[in-house]
Design a protein around this motif. Structure first.
Motif, PDB file in Angstrom:
ATOM      1  N   PHE A  58       0.799  -1.225   0.000  1.00 36.77           N
ATOM      2  CA  PHE A  58       0.000   0.000   0.000  1.00 36.77           C
ATOM      3  C   PHE A  58       0.834   1.279   0.000  1.00 36.77           C
ATOM      4  O   PHE A  58       0.325   2.351  -0.322  1.00 36.77           O
ATOM      5  CB  PHE A  58      -0.948   0.017   1.205  1.00 36.77           C
ATOM      6  N   ASN A  59       2.096   1.199   0.406  1.00 40.63           N
ATOM      7  CA  ASN A  59       2.965   2.388   0.519  1.00 40.63           C
ATOM      8  C   ASN A  59       4.314   2.146  -0.143  1.00 40.63           C
ATOM      9  O   ASN A  59       5.351   2.311   0.487  1.00 40.63           O
ATOM     10  CB  ASN A  59       3.179   2.731   1.995  1.00 40.63           C
ATOM     11  N   SER A  60       4.312   1.759  -1.387  1.00 39.32           N
ATOM     12  CA  SER A  60       5.571   1.456  -2.065  1.00 39.32           C
ATOM     13  C   SER A  60       6.433   2.716  -2.180  1.00 39.32           C
ATOM     14  O   SER A  60       5.927   3.831  -2.158  1.00 39.32           O
ATOM     15  CB  SER A  60       5.299   0.864  -3.444  1.00 39.32           C
ATOM     16  N   PRO A  61       7.749   2.536  -2.310  1.00 37.64           N
ATOM     17  CA  PRO A  61       8.655   3.692  -2.384  1.00 37.64           C
ATOM     18  C   PRO A  61       8.378   4.563  -3.609  1.00 37.64           C
ATOM     19  O   PRO A  61       7.959   4.069  -4.657  1.00 37.64           O
ATOM     20  CB  PRO A  61      10.042   3.057  -2.504  1.00 37.64           C
ATOM     21  N   ILE A  62       8.656   5.859  -3.461  1.00 31.86           N
ATOM     22  CA  ILE A  62       8.432   6.787  -4.571  1.00 31.86           C
ATOM     23  C   ILE A  62       9.670   7.618  -4.903  1.00 31.86           C
ATOM     24  O   ILE A  62       9.599   8.473  -5.776  1.00 31.86           O
ATOM     25  CB  ILE A  62       7.246   7.737  -4.273  1.00 31.86           C
ATOM     26  N   ILE A  63      10.797   7.358  -4.260  1.00 32.88           N
ATOM     27  CA  ILE A  63      11.960   8.216  -4.519  1.00 32.88           C
ATOM     28  C   ILE A  63      12.551   8.001  -5.898  1.00 32.88           C
ATOM     29  O   ILE A  63      13.319   8.824  -6.376  1.00 32.88           O
ATOM     30  CB  ILE A  63      13.058   8.062  -3.452  1.00 32.88           C
ATOM     31  N   HIS A  64      12.208   6.921  -6.557  1.00 35.27           N
ATOM     32  CA  HIS A  64      12.717   6.668  -7.901  1.00 35.27           C
ATOM     33  C   HIS A  64      11.967   7.479  -8.957  1.00 35.27           C
ATOM     34  O   HIS A  64      12.408   7.572 -10.091  1.00 35.27           O
ATOM     35  CB  HIS A  64      12.591   5.180  -8.231  1.00 35.27           C
ATOM     36  N   GLU A  65      10.836   8.063  -8.576  1.00 35.74           N
ATOM     37  CA  GLU A  65      10.070   8.844  -9.534  1.00 35.74           C
ATOM     38  C   GLU A  65      10.810  10.134  -9.866  1.00 35.74           C
ATOM     39  O   GLU A  65      11.594  10.643  -9.076  1.00 35.74           O
ATOM     40  CB  GLU A  65       8.672   9.135  -8.974  1.00 35.74           C
ATOM     41  N   ARG A  66      10.526  10.681 -11.017  1.00 37.95           N
ATOM     42  CA  ARG A  66      11.284  11.835 -11.502  1.00 37.95           C
ATOM     43  C   ARG A  66      11.017  13.097 -10.692  1.00 37.95           C
ATOM     44  O   ARG A  66      11.924  13.817 -10.355  1.00 37.95           O
ATOM     45  CB  ARG A  66      10.948  12.082 -12.958  1.00 37.95           C
ATOM     46  N   VAL A  67       9.771  13.397 -10.420  1.00 42.10           N
ATOM     47  CA  VAL A  67       9.440  14.618  -9.690  1.00 42.10           C
ATOM     48  C   VAL A  67       8.739  14.203  -8.400  1.00 42.10           C
ATOM     49  O   VAL A  67       7.583  13.802  -8.414  1.00 42.10           O
ATOM     50  CB  VAL A  67       8.530  15.541 -10.530  1.00 42.10           C
ATOM     51  N   VAL A  68       9.466  14.293  -7.306  1.00 41.44           N
ATOM     52  CA  VAL A  68       8.907  13.940  -6.008  1.00 41.44           C
ATOM     53  C   VAL A  68       9.503  14.877  -4.960  1.00 41.44           C
ATOM     54  O   VAL A  68      10.695  15.177  -4.985  1.00 41.44           O
ATOM     55  CB  VAL A  68       9.176  12.451  -5.658  1.00 41.44           C
ATOM     56  N   SER A  69       8.642  15.346  -4.076  1.00 35.32           N
ATOM     57  CA  SER A  69       9.118  16.295  -3.063  1.00 35.32           C
ATOM     58  C   SER A  69       9.535  15.549  -1.796  1.00 35.32           C
ATOM     59  O   SER A  69       9.155  14.396  -1.571  1.00 35.32           O
ATOM     60  CB  SER A  69       8.023  17.303  -2.727  1.00 35.32           C
ATOM     61  N   VAL A  70      10.290  16.236  -0.975  1.00 36.26           N
ATOM     62  CA  VAL A  70      10.724  15.665   0.298  1.00 36.26           C
ATOM     63  C   VAL A  70       9.514  15.399   1.199  1.00 36.26           C
ATOM     64  O   VAL A  70       9.467  14.396   1.913  1.00 36.26           O
ATOM     65  CB  VAL A  70      11.738  16.607   0.987  1.00 36.26           C
ATOM     66  N   ALA A  71       8.513  16.275   1.136  1.00 35.69           N
ATOM     67  CA  ALA A  71       7.304  16.080   1.940  1.00 35.69           C
ATOM     68  C   ALA A  71       6.574  14.802   1.536  1.00 35.69           C
ATOM     69  O   ALA A  71       6.076  14.066   2.400  1.00 35.69           O
ATOM     70  CB  ALA A  71       6.371  17.280   1.799  1.00 35.69           C
ATOM     71  N   ASP A  72       6.528  14.522   0.235  1.00 35.44           N
ATOM     72  CA  ASP A  72       5.898  13.283  -0.218  1.00 35.44           C
ATOM     73  C   ASP A  72       6.657  12.058   0.278  1.00 35.44           C
ATOM     74  O   ASP A  72       6.058  11.063   0.677  1.00 35.44           O
ATOM     75  CB  ASP A  72       5.823  13.239  -1.751  1.00 35.44           C
ATOM     76  N   ILE A  73       7.973  12.139   0.258  1.00 39.01           N
ATOM     77  CA  ILE A  73       8.793  11.031   0.736  1.00 39.01           C
ATOM     78  C   ILE A  73       8.575  10.823   2.225  1.00 39.01           C
ATOM     79  O   ILE A  73       8.403   9.686   2.695  1.00 39.01           O
ATOM     80  CB  ILE A  73      10.285  11.275   0.419  1.00 39.01           C
ATOM     81  N   LEU A  74       8.561  11.899   3.014  1.00 39.13           N
ATOM     82  CA  LEU A  74       8.322  11.784   4.461  1.00 39.13           C
ATOM     83  C   LEU A  74       6.946  11.204   4.766  1.00 39.13           C
ATOM     84  O   LEU A  74       6.803  10.360   5.658  1.00 39.13           O
ATOM     85  CB  LEU A  74       8.479  13.143   5.136  1.00 39.13           C
ATOM     86  N   LYS A  75       5.952  11.649   4.028  1.00 42.01           N
ATOM     87  CA  LYS A  75       4.600  11.133   4.235  1.00 42.01           C
ATOM     88  C   LYS A  75       4.548   9.638   3.929  1.00 42.01           C
ATOM     89  O   LYS A  75       3.961   8.863   4.678  1.00 42.01           O
ATOM     90  CB  LYS A  75       3.618  11.909   3.358  1.00 42.01           C
ATOM     91  N   ARG A  76       5.193   9.237   2.858  1.00 43.10           N
ATOM     92  CA  ARG A  76       5.192   7.821   2.472  1.00 43.10           C
ATOM     93  C   ARG A  76       5.943   6.971   3.500  1.00 43.10           C
ATOM     94  O   ARG A  76       5.504   5.886   3.854  1.00 43.10           O
ATOM     95  CB  ARG A  76       5.810   7.686   1.091  1.00 43.10           C
ATOM     96  N   ILE A  77       7.075   7.474   4.010  1.00 36.42           N
ATOM     97  CA  ILE A  77       7.840   6.741   5.024  1.00 36.42           C
ATOM     98  C   ILE A  77       7.029   6.612   6.305  1.00 36.42           C
ATOM     99  O   ILE A  77       7.007   5.550   6.932  1.00 36.42           O
ATOM    100  CB  ILE A  77       9.186   7.445   5.304  1.00 36.42           C
ATOM    101  N   SER A  78       6.367   7.692   6.707  1.00 37.10           N
ATOM    102  CA  SER A  78       5.545   7.647   7.925  1.00 37.10           C
ATOM    103  C   SER A  78       4.442   6.608   7.799  1.00 37.10           C
ATOM    104  O   SER A  78       4.222   5.807   8.724  1.00 37.10           O
ATOM    105  CB  SER A  78       4.912   9.015   8.187  1.00 37.10           C
ATOM    106  N   ARG A  79       3.753   6.601   6.670  1.00 44.04           N
ATOM    107  CA  ARG A  79       2.683   5.628   6.471  1.00 44.04           C
ATOM    108  C   ARG A  79       3.229   4.207   6.411  1.00 44.04           C
ATOM    109  O   ARG A  79       2.609   3.282   6.933  1.00 44.04           O
ATOM    110  CB  ARG A  79       1.894   5.950   5.206  1.00 44.04           C
ATOM    111  N   LEU A  80       4.386   4.040   5.790  1.00 45.58           N
ATOM    112  CA  LEU A  80       4.997   2.712   5.696  1.00 45.58           C
ATOM    113  C   LEU A  80       5.315   2.163   7.078  1.00 45.58           C
ATOM    114  O   LEU A  80       4.925   1.042   7.422  1.00 45.58           O
ATOM    115  CB  LEU A  80       6.266   2.780   4.845  1.00 45.58           C
ATOM    116  N   ALA A  81       6.014   2.945   7.892  1.00 43.94           N
ATOM    117  CA  ALA A  81       6.421   2.480   9.217  1.00 43.94           C
ATOM    118  C   ALA A  81       5.220   2.303  10.142  1.00 43.94           C
ATOM    119  O   ALA A  81       5.146   1.323  10.903  1.00 43.94           O
ATOM    120  CB  ALA A  81       7.420   3.460   9.832  1.00 43.94           C
ATOM    121  N   LEU A  82       4.276   3.223  10.081  1.00 42.69           N
ATOM    122  CA  LEU A  82       3.093   3.121  10.940  1.00 42.69           C
ATOM    123  C   LEU A  82       2.228   1.920  10.575  1.00 42.69           C
ATOM    124  O   LEU A  82       1.790   1.175  11.461  1.00 42.69           O
ATOM    125  CB  LEU A  82       2.278   4.412  10.849  1.00 42.69           C
ATOM    126  N   THR A  83       2.008   1.709   9.295  1.00 45.01           N
ATOM    127  CA  THR A  83       1.211   0.560   8.858  1.00 45.01           C
ATOM    128  C   THR A  83       1.896  -0.745   9.227  1.00 45.01           C
ATOM    129  O   THR A  83       1.255  -1.681   9.702  1.00 45.01           O
ATOM    130  CB  THR A  83       0.972   0.625   7.332  1.00 45.01           C
TER     131      THR A  83
END
Length: 189
Positions: A58-83
């Motif tokens: 449900f929360n696969s990594p997104i840092i490999h995408e071309r345009v991604v913000s640090v806030a998006d990465i933090l949100k994804r990491i938070s959801r990954l660890a919490l889930t």
């Protein structure tokens, strides 16, 4: 696109390696686990791996995408660890194996979050270096005389993590003339 998927799968494998290294280190050296039987420790590790598997879905990594913000990465990491922590805790309670439970998962959530955050920072730097060498890049040609192209051009050239190479510019006006006009307008504002 294919190399982006390979990068994403490599990051997922690194997540599982980090999870298991953290779990093994905690169960080996923390006093909570000193009198645990080996099957309980293996079950704890298995449940946390199942939690990460579901969380990665449900929360696969997104840092490999071309345009991604640090806030998006933090949100994804938070959801990954919490889930991951919530699912592992749910399975521990459902199996009633008298695990440490909530305290352990709260501490583990924080450790896992910080570890993944550091990992993503290093992975982003590796991707940046990889794209700077010319791999996993896209080639772009600008067409037209729109002043907005100058801003896009600067962004694509300045941020190597985006992975774009500008091949050229075609238009009625020279791009250098547009750059000069925009810089003059910015100086007056």
């Amino acid at each position: 696109t294919q190399s982006n998927k390979i990068i994403m799968w490599m990051i997922v494998v690194i997540d599982f390696l980090l999870l298991n290294v953290l779990l093994i280190a905690l169960t080996e050296f923390h006093p909570w686990f000193s009198n645990w039987l080996p099957y309980k420790i293996r079950t704890l590790i298995l449940l946390n791996n199942i939690g990460l598997l579901i969380s990665e879905y449900f929360n696969s990594p997104i840092i490999h995408e071309r345009v991604v913000s640090v806030a998006d990465i933090l949100k994804r990491i938070s959801r990954l660890a919490l889930t991951q922590s919530f699912i592992a805790y749910f399975f521990m309670k459902a199996l009633s194996l008298s695990f440490v439970g909530g305290r352990f998962e709260a501490v583990f959530f924080l450790l896992f979050f910080v570890t993944i955050l550091l990992s993503r920072t290093m992975e982003r730097q590796v991707i940046k270096k990889y794209r700077m060498t010319g791999y996993n890049t896209r080639r772009v040609t600008f067409v037209g005389a729109d002043p907005e192209l100058v801003g896009i051009l600067r962004k694509l050239k300045d941020d190597a993590t985006l992975g774009y190479k500008v091949l050229g510019y075609y238009g009625d006006e020279h791009l250098e003339k547009l750059v000069d006009e925009i810089e003059e307008a910015e100086e007056h504002n």
